[in-house]
Design an enzyme around this catalytic site. Structure first.
Site, PDB file in Angstrom:
ATOM      1  N   GLU A  10       8.469 -14.604 -11.850  1.00 51.71           N
ATOM      2  CA  GLU A  10       7.515 -13.653 -11.178  1.00 51.71           C
ATOM      3  C   GLU A  10       7.225 -12.658 -12.331  1.00 51.71           C
ATOM      4  OE1 GLU A  10       9.672 -11.157  -8.223  1.00 51.71           O
ATOM      5  OE2 GLU A  10      11.660 -11.561  -9.278  1.00 51.71           O
ATOM      6  N   ASN A  22      -1.602   2.053   5.966  1.00 51.02           N
ATOM      7  CA  ASN A  22      -0.644   1.043   5.773  1.00 51.02           C
ATOM      8  C   ASN A  22      -0.467   0.298   6.865  1.00 51.02           C
ATOM      9  OD1 ASN A  22      -0.615   1.994   3.205  1.00 51.02           O
ATOM     10  ND2 ASN A  22       1.570   2.678   3.079  1.00 51.02           N
ATOM     11  N   GLY A  23      -0.564  -1.109   6.674  1.00 54.18           N
ATOM     12  CA  GLY A  23      -0.050  -2.151   7.961  1.00 54.18           C
ATOM     13  C   GLY A  23      -1.406  -2.858   8.117  1.00 54.18           C
ATOM     14  N   TRP A  28      -2.888  -2.628  -1.297  1.00 53.91           N
ATOM     15  CA  TRP A  28      -2.632  -4.029  -1.641  1.00 53.91           C
ATOM     16  C   TRP A  28      -3.426  -4.841  -0.689  1.00 53.91           C
ATOM     17  CZ3 TRP A  28       0.000  -8.288  -0.040  1.00 53.91           C
ATOM     18  CH2 TRP A  28       0.638  -9.126  -0.784  1.00 53.91           C
ATOM     19  N   LYS A  38      13.370 -14.752 -11.059  1.00 53.11           N
ATOM     20  CA  LYS A  38      13.135 -13.651 -11.903  1.00 53.11           C
ATOM     21  C   LYS A  38      12.158 -13.999 -13.208  1.00 53.11           C
ATOM     22  CE  LYS A  38      14.171 -11.446 -10.154  1.00 53.11           C
ATOM     23  NZ  LYS A  38      14.544 -10.767  -9.032  1.00 53.11           N
ATOM     24  N   CYS A  81       0.834  -1.267  -0.062  1.00 55.58           N
ATOM     25  CA  CYS A  81       0.019   0.008   0.261  1.00 55.58           C
ATOM     26  C   CYS A  81       0.855   1.190  -0.108  1.00 55.58           C
ATOM     27  CB  CYS A  81      -0.945  -0.003   1.203  1.00 55.58           C
ATOM     28  SG  CYS A  81      -1.706  -1.497   1.556  1.00 55.58           S
ATOM     29  N   HIS A  93      17.292 -37.045  -9.488  1.00 58.06           N
ATOM     30  CA  HIS A  93      16.774 -37.895  -8.411  1.00 58.06           C
ATOM     31  C   HIS A  93      15.187 -37.645  -8.159  1.00 58.06           C
ATOM     32  CE1 HIS A  93      20.528 -39.242  -6.906  1.00 58.06           C
ATOM     33  NE2 HIS A  93      21.045 -38.058  -7.079  1.00 58.06           N
ATOM     34  N   GLU A 142      17.813 -17.642  -8.009  1.00 56.17           N
ATOM     35  CA  GLU A 142      17.729 -16.177  -8.417  1.00 56.17           C
ATOM     36  C   GLU A 142      17.052 -15.919  -9.940  1.00 56.17           C
ATOM     37  OE1 GLU A 142      16.676 -13.478  -6.846  1.00 56.17           O
ATOM     38  OE2 GLU A 142      17.093 -12.118  -8.496  1.00 56.17           O
ATOM     39  N   LYS A 170       6.357  -4.210  -4.063  1.00 58.34           N
ATOM     40  CA  LYS A 170       7.652  -4.149  -4.040  1.00 58.34           C
ATOM     41  C   LYS A 170       8.261  -4.284  -2.463  1.00 58.34           C
ATOM     42  CE  LYS A 170      11.683  -2.739  -5.794  1.00 58.34           C
ATOM     43  NZ  LYS A 170      12.364  -3.963  -6.414  1.00 58.34           N
ATOM     44  N   ARG A 213       4.936  -0.116  -6.076  1.00 52.83           N
ATOM     45  CA  ARG A 213       4.943  -0.775  -4.708  1.00 52.83           C
ATOM     46  C   ARG A 213       3.996  -2.100  -4.974  1.00 52.83           C
ATOM     47  NH1 ARG A 213       6.936   2.050  -0.090  1.00 52.83           N
ATOM     48  NH2 ARG A 213       5.423   1.101   1.188  1.00 52.83           N
TER      49      ARG A 213
HETATM   50  C1  F6R Z   1      11.887 -10.518  -6.094  1.00 53.61           C
HETATM   51  C2  F6R Z   1      11.948  -9.648  -5.190  1.00 53.61           C
HETATM   52  C3  F6R Z   1      11.543 -10.020  -3.903  1.00 53.61           C
HETATM   53  C4  F6R Z   1      12.237  -9.358  -2.693  1.00 53.61           C
HETATM   54  C5  F6R Z   1      11.737  -9.833  -1.304  1.00 53.61           C
HETATM   55  C6  F6R Z   1      12.405  -9.094   0.038  1.00 53.61           C
HETATM   56  O1  F6R Z   1      12.261  -9.854  -7.635  1.00 53.61           O
HETATM   57  O2  F6R Z   1      12.246  -8.395  -5.242  1.00 53.61           O
HETATM   58  O3  F6R Z   1      11.674 -11.367  -3.822  1.00 53.61           O
HETATM   59  O4  F6R Z   1      13.655  -9.540  -2.709  1.00 53.61           O
HETATM   60  O5  F6R Z   1      10.347  -9.442  -1.474  1.00 53.61           O
HETATM   61  O6  F6R Z   1      12.477  -7.727  -0.578  1.00 53.61           O
HETATM   62  P1  F6R Z   1      13.540  -6.982   0.443  1.00 53.61           P
HETATM   63  O7  F6R Z   1      14.924  -7.046  -0.177  1.00 53.61           O
HETATM   64  O8  F6R Z   1      13.006  -5.520   0.206  1.00 53.61           O
HETATM   65  O9  F6R Z   1      13.502  -7.356   2.018  1.00 53.61           O
END
Ligand code: F6R
Length: 596
Positions: free
Chosen positions: A480, A99-100, A75, A477, A2, A496, A473, A591, A27
């Site tokens: 997502e 927010n929260g 959100w 990527k 949010c 396996h 990773e 985000k 976000r």
């Molecule tokens: C994936 C991504 C998320 C963040 C995760 C942690 O591309 O961005 O997996 O890495 O939500 O977020 P931070 O780094 O802000 O704690």
């Protein structure tokens, strides 16, 4: 997650609020709303889906008259993403955005609001109803806010307006981020400096359980027991150009291509006046004295954390492990006698990581936060901070923050003890140059994404050792942002069980950069090829073979993740782009994940 923005000044508030919300779109959100004060009344407009729906509904903000207002992108956590649940929530007198998460909302409903009729399914509505209740007998608003802070449990950043007062708005905070933007003849509230940076670069922090009264020409900050706080504003190290796409179609590609610059910036920021790489002594002391390093993070930051574990064990010969925060907090492993904690978080606000920080602090242990956001919660609450200097990362999918995290971890590990004598200043400069070369090959990645990923439902990344960490990773990527179901797999483990999923045409992407395991991974590729897989190899030149589709220039083997991840980021970007998705804002994702 949010986003909050509030404005009080001389101009029409709604267009400014909409513009601020647009800056917070990165976000992640699923509905948006505005509340604007005018002549003793508050008008509210909300819309589900993209912000443009709210923009259209309010004629770009023109239809909501008034110079004081608040806005929100939601959100959904409590209740569906619909207009009723969207913020602002309005009671008989106040309107607010939140927010929260309020953890004791059920208790508060029972204790104070037994006869109240609620219209939404949100915990936020409880707050606005409480505020109405606490001012019912004519109490001052600031007294009611103190009462609110006293009874609310959980996390909240609130911006509040009052239908009986057109000269102020209120900001209240606990655990969720909130800032006040200081202007000339106007002031703002925002969950993030980006919402306000087009108007001001001066900000006041508000700390947990504090509240602020924000008027056109002043800001007063108070403790929850009404003590006025004398706090100086600070200047944000943020530039408007950092938060715009420039000529790029998406922030994701802009941020991928900023990576050489980010590595050079990290190198510069971590040098002392003699030009040597430098980490403050008090951090090194804690790290040297501990008997094990516990790295805590989520998602991409966790993936940087496992590379960090590798660095501590292989560069500094120090026991280390990396843990997913949401697991560690409720399933804490048996700790060693002298643990030291490192939190890795791009945003510095991730609730799962913070829950671990709160827990280990209660146990009396010390922590370092590695983050991109100065002054973020995880930074403030840890004993030490190291910054990433990656610049604002706007795209939901993390790219440049990951490589900055890996680079900072390498510098940190070598500063603790450089058992292998790696010359990081030189080697990271080589990395930056190699990355630059990779960024000039975007047409190749685009063609390969079309050939391998355009129509597939699933995909595998395989690798061994440190390459496997990058595969995790790379897979995150791709899945997502392109929604292709992708798994990162230890190449040797495939046979396996998971090899059963390989069918005719299944894309299997191998990452091969390490001299000691390149042949093993290649034989795993032969195994999947024999079962019909369509394989694509990303290799480092020193271990490359004729026919490898992507060959990255040589860097120190230990730093290979910094370069092998780049083509994988590009492949994810193009797979999403070619499928016509909004690359920067993948569905269901936020985000900054500020709820557990
Ligand atoms: C994936 C991504 C998320 C963040 C995760 C942690 O591309 O961005 O997996 O890495 O939500 O977020 P931070 O780094 O802000 O704690």
């Amino acid at each position: 997650m949010c986003g909050i923005v509030g404005y009080i000044g001389e101009k029409q508030a709604a267009p400014i609020l909409l513009d601020g919300l647009a800056k917070l779109e990165y976000r992640g959100y699923d509905s948006a709303g505005l509340a604007v004060y005018k002549d003793g009344a508050i008008s509210v407009q909300k819309a589900v889906g993209k912000l443009v729906n709210l923009v259209n509904k309010t004629d770009g903000g023109a239809s909501l008259d008034g110079t004081l207002g608040i806005g929100h992108t939601r959100w959904a956590t409590h209740g569906k993403p619909n207009e009723t649940n969207a913020h602002p929530h309005t009671g008989s007198r106040f309107s607010l955005v939140h927010n929260g998460i309020i953890e004791n909302e059920a208790k508060l409903r029972r204790k104070y609001l037994k006869d109240t009729e609620f219209v939404s399914e949100t915990d936020t509505e409880v707050i606005v109803r409480l505020l109405d209740k606490f001012t019912e007998g004519g109490e001052d608003v600031d007294v009611a806010i103190m009462h609110l802070i006293d009874v609310l449990e959980g996390s909240y950043a609130l911006a509040i307006i009052d239908s009986l007062d057109g000269d102020r708005m209120y900001a209240v905070k606990n655990k969720s981020p909130l800032l006040i933007g200081k202007g000339e003849g106007f002031n703002m509230i925002g969950s993030d400096a980006m919402a306000m940076i087009a108007h001001t670069e001066w900000f006041y922090e508000i700390h947990d359980k504090e509240f602020a009264i924000v008027s056109r020409d002043g800001v007063e900050i108070f403790t929850s027991y009404s003590q006025k706080i004398d706090r100086e504003p600070y200047k944000a190290e943020l530039d408007l150009s950092d938060v715009s796409k420039g000529t790029y179609p998406f922030f994701t590609i802009k941020e991928i291509e900023e990576q050489p610059l980010v590595i050079r910036r990290v190198l510069k920021e971590y040098q002392d006046e003699t030009g040597e790489l430098y980490i403050p002594e008090e951090i090194l002391k804690d790290l040297r004295e501990c008997d094990k390093i516990y790295i805590i993070a989520c998602g991409t930051s966790y993936h940087a954390g496992i590379v960090g574990k590798y660095f501590f064990e292989n560069i500094s010969d120090k026991p280390a492990d990396s843990y997913v925060a949401s697991e560690f907090v409720y399933n804490t492993p048996k700790l060693t006698e002298k643990p030291f904690f490192i939190f890795i978080s791009q945003s510095g606000e991730t609730a799962d990581s913070r829950a671990v920080l709160v827990k280990i602090k209660k146990m009396g242990y010390k922590a370092l936060t590695i983050t991109n956001v100065k002054g973020s919660t995880l930074s403030r609450e840890a004993n030490h901070t190291l910054l990433l200097y990656a610049g604002p990362e706007i795209a939901v999918a993390s790219t440049k923050a990951y490589t900055a995290q890996v680079a900072v971890l390498a510098i940190l590990a070598a500063a603790v003890e450089n058992k292998i004598g790696i010359n990081l200043k030189y080697e990271l400069a080589v990395v930056a140059n190699t990355m630059e070369g990779l960024c000039s090959d975007s047409e190749l990645y685009s063609d390969l994404a079309r050939e391998y990923l355009q129509n597939t439902r699933n995909c595998f990344y395989i690798g061994r050792g440190i390459d496997y960490y990058v595969c995790l990773e790379a897979a995150l990527k791709l899945k997502e942002i392109s929604y292709i179901q992708t798994e990162g797999f230890a190449a040797g483990e495939l046979k396996h069980g998971t090899i059963a999923l390989i069918e005719e045409g299944t894309p299997v992407i191998a990452i091969i950069t390490q001299n000691n395991i390149d042949l093993n991974t290649r034989s795993n590729i032969d195994e999947v090829n024999a079962r019909g897989a369509k394989s694509l190899i990303i290799s480092m030149r020193s271990v490359s073979s004729h026919g490898d589709q992507i060959v990255v220039g040589d860097v120190h083997e230990m730093l290979a993740p910094l370069v092998s991840v780049v083509p994988a980021q590009y492949l994810a970007y193009y797979a999403s782009y070619q499928r016509g998705y909004d690359v920067d804002k993948p569905r269901n994702l936020a985000k900054s994940v500020t709820v557990e």
